[in-house]
Design an enzyme around this catalytic site. Structure first.
Site, PDB file in Angstrom:
ATOM      1  N   HIS A 307       0.909  -1.198   0.114  1.00 19.33           N
ATOM      2  CA  HIS A 307       0.060  -0.017   0.075  1.00 19.33           C
ATOM      3  C   HIS A 307       0.919   1.187  -0.078  1.00 19.33           C
ATOM      4  O   HIS A 307       1.917   1.013   0.754  1.00 19.33           O
ATOM      5  CB  HIS A 307      -0.974   0.010   1.169  1.00 19.33           C
ATOM      6  CG  HIS A 307      -2.116   0.825   0.935  1.00 19.33           C
ATOM      7  ND1 HIS A 307      -2.183   2.190   1.174  1.00 19.33           N
ATOM      8  CD2 HIS A 307      -3.321   0.479   0.827  1.00 19.33           C
ATOM      9  CE1 HIS A 307      -3.212   2.806   0.937  1.00 19.33           C
ATOM     10  NE2 HIS A 307      -4.164   1.565   0.491  1.00 19.33           N
ATOM     11  N   ASP A 364      -7.967  -5.361   0.037  1.00 18.06           N
ATOM     12  CA  ASP A 364      -8.739  -6.335  -0.778  1.00 18.06           C
ATOM     13  C   ASP A 364      -8.150  -7.564  -0.984  1.00 18.06           C
ATOM     14  O   ASP A 364      -8.585  -8.404  -1.672  1.00 18.06           O
ATOM     15  CB  ASP A 364      -7.989  -5.426  -2.353  1.00 18.06           C
ATOM     16  CG  ASP A 364      -8.493  -4.171  -2.720  1.00 18.06           C
ATOM     17  OD1 ASP A 364      -9.741  -3.897  -2.484  1.00 18.06           O
ATOM     18  OD2 ASP A 364      -7.782  -3.204  -3.203  1.00 18.06           O
TER      19      ASP A 364
HETATM   20  N1  CMC Z   1       4.343  -7.451  -4.967  1.00 21.03           N
HETATM   21  C1  CMC Z   1       5.474  -7.619  -5.063  1.00 21.03           C
HETATM   22  N2  CMC Z   1       6.279  -6.681  -4.716  1.00 21.03           N
HETATM   23  C2  CMC Z   1       5.491  -5.501  -4.309  1.00 21.03           C
HETATM   24  C3  CMC Z   1       4.379  -5.142  -4.175  1.00 21.03           C
HETATM   25  C4  CMC Z   1       3.345  -6.423  -4.615  1.00 21.03           C
HETATM   26  N3  CMC Z   1       2.117  -6.331  -4.542  1.00 21.03           N
HETATM   27  N4  CMC Z   1       3.869  -4.143  -3.811  1.00 21.03           N
HETATM   28  C5  CMC Z   1       5.027  -3.286  -3.876  1.00 21.03           C
HETATM   29  N5  CMC Z   1       6.095  -4.220  -4.095  1.00 21.03           N
HETATM   30  C6  CMC Z   1       7.584  -3.682  -4.134  1.00 21.03           C
HETATM   31  C7  CMC Z   1       7.976  -2.826  -5.526  1.00 21.03           C
HETATM   32  O1  CMC Z   1       8.611  -3.905  -6.413  1.00 21.03           O
HETATM   33  C8  CMC Z   1       9.103  -1.947  -4.992  1.00 21.03           C
HETATM   34  O2  CMC Z   1      10.246  -2.849  -4.767  1.00 21.03           O
HETATM   35  P1  CMC Z   1      11.578  -2.235  -5.143  1.00 21.03           P
HETATM   36  O3  CMC Z   1      11.770  -1.156  -3.874  1.00 21.03           O
HETATM   37  O4  CMC Z   1      12.714  -3.396  -4.838  1.00 21.03           O
HETATM   38  O5  CMC Z   1      11.653  -1.861  -6.278  1.00 21.03           O
HETATM   39  C9  CMC Z   1       8.413  -1.683  -3.481  1.00 21.03           C
HETATM   40  O6  CMC Z   1       7.580  -2.921  -3.096  1.00 21.03           O
HETATM   41  C10 CMC Z   1       7.669  -0.508  -3.483  1.00 21.03           C
HETATM   42  O7  CMC Z   1       6.721  -0.494  -4.249  1.00 21.03           O
HETATM   43  P2  CMC Z   1       6.089   0.804  -5.076  1.00 21.03           P
HETATM   44  O8  CMC Z   1       5.275   0.138  -6.268  1.00 21.03           O
HETATM   45  O9  CMC Z   1       7.132   1.701  -5.285  1.00 21.03           O
HETATM   46  O10 CMC Z   1       5.083   1.062  -4.035  1.00 21.03           O
HETATM   47  P3  CMC Z   1       3.747   2.194  -4.449  1.00 21.03           P
HETATM   48  O11 CMC Z   1       3.367   3.029  -3.183  1.00 21.03           O
HETATM   49  O12 CMC Z   1       4.142   3.164  -5.652  1.00 21.03           O
HETATM   50  O13 CMC Z   1       2.551   1.076  -4.707  1.00 21.03           O
HETATM   51  C11 CMC Z   1       0.751  -0.500  -4.646  1.00 21.03           C
HETATM   52  C12 CMC Z   1       1.486   0.788  -3.961  1.00 21.03           C
HETATM   53  C13 CMC Z   1      -0.512  -0.573  -3.603  1.00 21.03           C
HETATM   54  C14 CMC Z   1       0.297  -0.008  -6.172  1.00 21.03           C
HETATM   55  C15 CMC Z   1       1.569  -1.674  -4.771  1.00 21.03           C
HETATM   56  O14 CMC Z   1       1.822  -2.054  -3.445  1.00 21.03           O
HETATM   57  C16 CMC Z   1       0.855  -2.546  -5.570  1.00 21.03           C
HETATM   58  O15 CMC Z   1       0.717  -2.720  -6.926  1.00 21.03           O
HETATM   59  N6  CMC Z   1       0.200  -3.730  -4.849  1.00 21.03           N
HETATM   60  C17 CMC Z   1      -0.705  -4.716  -5.722  1.00 21.03           C
HETATM   61  C18 CMC Z   1      -1.863  -4.001  -5.965  1.00 21.03           C
HETATM   62  C19 CMC Z   1      -2.809  -3.611  -4.949  1.00 21.03           C
HETATM   63  O16 CMC Z   1      -3.104  -4.726  -3.994  1.00 21.03           O
HETATM   64  N7  CMC Z   1      -3.637  -2.677  -4.944  1.00 21.03           N
HETATM   65  C20 CMC Z   1      -4.571  -2.326  -3.703  1.00 21.03           C
HETATM   66  C21 CMC Z   1      -3.988  -1.270  -2.898  1.00 21.03           C
HETATM   67  S1  CMC Z   1      -5.247  -1.015  -1.432  1.00 21.03           S
HETATM   68  C22 CMC Z   1      -6.504  -0.625  -2.178  1.00 21.03           C
HETATM   69  C23 CMC Z   1      -6.798   0.979  -2.341  1.00 21.03           C
HETATM   70  O17 CMC Z   1      -6.733   1.714  -1.493  1.00 21.03           O
HETATM   71  O18 CMC Z   1      -6.252   1.264  -3.494  1.00 21.03           O
END
Ligand code: CMC
Length: 422
Positions: A307, A364
């Protein structure tokens, strides 16, 4: 404690106020940055940028705290009804019994949608995604209620638009589902409360009266409350930014619905179930899928994990996980994907990759299993998220308008070609 921050550029120091929120959060107010320095800030994905001051929802991602108007989410999920929470978010206080009754009654009086809108449902391909339908149908409400286009509506007029939005959303969401099945549409009944009416239009039969299972009503109530607001997330920021151009409520909410649809946001609930099904079909080897999620050359992500703001357990996920166990037990459902979900969660929580990045299950991760147990197809999950998020979007739109916030218009750093000629 410092009340100003200094920024030094080309040897010159500029001072900016530091502001503190009621829960102690701090921000450097750079509203005058460009005027004073000629510079802007650059912050991809707005990871460090506050877009507004808001009195609606407080979230502490490090501690795993979520409050609506000061009330902890755990208390509201346990003791309140969804309409009480909707009122709280939109109007700032919990309603008295009388006010709640009037609120419910006002909504009941507006649940019908214009008969001409039914033609839209006939126009969509039968297998089209419900979120596409929802977004366009909600925007279409503005064509039936042109008074909503008036940017300077009085408070009474604005309240009526809000009531219509809340009321017609349940009918639209239920009609989308019925149409997807090819079933006849079921019209709303004023005698039912908000959630029962929605369940009636979704699961009721035309000829029979409807006795909803209290377990189902309570589960829906909890799920909708948990989704009701989440401060400046992608869809809410969209609603606020679209509304900031003086765009009407229906169109602003429609834009929020589109933003919610993506699998990185609300669309994750559908993606989680599809992922769990895939893992099950693949033999249920969770270690293999955890390894895939960690592999930077593999596009697979563990859906329902991570998240932007929670770097601790998502408090909503804790409540949902418990509700999920309770509901499956009360309904006597044994869903094999629940076992996979639990195995996956356990494996991820003890894996160094997930620990280092503070990746926890989010709201989710378990909600889809509940929606499935209640009888919804996976394509409807994000629509149900939207139904829950609606009061939050409305509250945020209303707050932004009442604060007379300026039009949202970020800047950029241009990195394209310069001085080209034909
Ligand atoms: N699986 C594997 N690796 C992950 C995941 C995941 N679900 N989420 C983040 N990471 C890793 C990412 O690869 C990165 O690694 P590194 O630092 O080595 O490059 C690190 O964790 C930080 O991730 P980020 O993508 O920079 O983080 P963000 O804040 O931009 O993204 C997120 C947040 C929710 C989009 C992401 O965690 C994700 O894609 N999760 C899966 C989709 C999901 O479940 N979304 C629902 C969120 S809750 C409902 C809502 O309120 O929207």
């Amino acid at each position: 404690m410092s009340t100003t921050a200094e920024i030094k550029i080309d040897g010159q120091t500029y001072e900016f106020p530091v502001i503190t929120g009621t829960e102690g959060e701090k921000a450097i107010d750079i509203s005058k940055l460009r005027d004073l320095t000629g510079h802007i800030t650059l912050d991809f994905g707005y990871k460090n940028t506050g877009s507004t001051k808001s009195a609606i929802t407080f979230l502490d991602g490090e501690q795993g705290i979520l409050k609506y108007r000061g009330y902890p989410i755990e208390e509201l999920a346990e003791k309140a009804s969804f309409l009480e929470v909707a009122y709280l978010l939109i109007y700032g206080e919990l309603p008295s019994a009388e006010t709640l009754e009037k609120f419910q009654k006002d909504i009941s009086m507006h649940t019908l949608i214009h008969e001409d809108m039914k033609k839209f449902f006939d126009g969509y391909p039968s297998k089209s995604h419900p979120m596409a339908q929802l977004s366009s149908l909600v925007c279409s409400l503005s064509t039936f209620y042109p008074e909503s286009l008036e940017a300077n509506q009085s408070d009474e007029e604005k309240d009526l638009t809000i009531i219509k939005m809340l009321a017609k959303m349940t009918t639209i969401v239920a009609f989308i589902y019925k149409k997807s099945l090819g079933h006849p549409l079921i019209y709303p009944k004023n005698k039912y409360d908000y959630i029962t009416n929605y369940l009636w239009m979704t699961f009721g039969q035309r000829t029979e009266d409807f006795e909803p299972n209290p377990v189902v009503v309570s589960a829906m109530n909890k799920l909708l409350i948990l989704h009701a607001d989440h401060e400046q997330n992608c869809s809410t920021s969209t609603v606020r930014i679209v509304g900031s151009s003086d765009c009407n409520l229906y169109a602003s909410i429609s834009a929020g619905i589109s933003a919610l649809w993506g699998p990185l946001h609300g669309g994750a609930n559908q993606a989680v179930i599809e992922m769990l099904e895939k893992i099950k079909a693949d033999g249920g080897d969770t270690d293999k899928w955890i390894a895939k999620a960690k592999d930077k050359n593999d596009p697979f992500r563990m859906m329902g994990f991570g998240h932007r703001v929670y770097k601790n357990f998502d408090p909503r996920a804790k409540i949902i996980k418990k509700a999920c166990d309770d509901i499956l037990e009360s309904l006597g459902i044994n869903d094999p994907v629940l076992e996979i979900a639990k195995k996956l969660e356990q494996a991820a929580l003890t894996d160094q990759y997930f620990i280092d990045r503070k990746l926890y299950p989010n709201v989710d991760f378990y909600s889809g299993i509940i929606y499935r147990a209640l009888g919804f197809p996976s394509e409807m999950f994000t629509v149900l998220f939207a139904l829950g998020r609606l009061p939050g979007w409305i509250a945020q739109w209303k707050e932004m308008r009442s604060n007379k916030e300026p039009i949202g218009r970020p800047r950029q750093i241009y990195v394209g070609d310069v001085d080209k000629h034909m």
